[in-house]
Design a protein around this motif. Structure first.
Motif: not given
Length: 149
Positions: A20-22, A36-38, A47-48, A53-54
């Motif tokens: 859960c990293t950027a 996936q909301g994990n 993470f979001l 950006d991705g």
């Protein structure tokens, strides 16, 4: 063997810290994958941010590829029209055609020429769009490289 809930939770937390990293969010988004909301709440926003950006970069890349494909397709159509035009010109000067048949061939040549001119104009506009979308993608990629690489 009984499950060790403490060890499980510890492993899950360690995995979440790594996942859960950027940077990973960016990679997941860049591949076009959905979130996936994990990620736990304390890591989710990081993470979001990367994921958005991705995904943005992925969308720009898809647009650039689509514009390039459309441009190539139109280039092929122009080549086909050129070949057809040459073939009709050869027919026009070949032996064995009546005056009326030659008039029909001249009309076909004129029609093909008009189609070619229209398609060439569209292709020019499409080339500009293709170059613009590729430039947008490259600029965004360079900007994000500094952030995620």
């Amino acid at each position: 063997m009984t499950p060790d809930l403490t060890r499980y939770q510890q492993g899950h937390n360690e995995g979440s810290q790594k996942y859960c990293t950027a940077r990973n969010g960016f990679e997941v988004g860049r591949q076009g994958q959905n979130y996936q909301g994990n990620c736990p709440a304390n890591l989710e926003q990081t993470f979001l941010r990367g994921h958005r950006d991705g995904k943005d970069l992925h969308t720009l890349q898809i647009a650039a590829k689509q514009a390039a494909n459309e441009f190539e397709q139109q280039q092929r159509q122009l080549a086909q029209l050129t070949d057809l035009l040459e073939s009709k010109k050869e027919q026009l000067i070949a032996d064995g055609y009546t005056r009326d048949e030659r008039a029909a061939i001249r009309q076909e040549i004129e029609d093909i020429g008009l189609q070619f001119a229209d398609l060439a104009e569209q292709t020019e506009a499409l080339q500009a769009r293709m170059e613009e979308t590729e430039l947008n993608y490259q600029r965004r990629l360079e900007l994000l490289k500094a952030r995620y690489w």
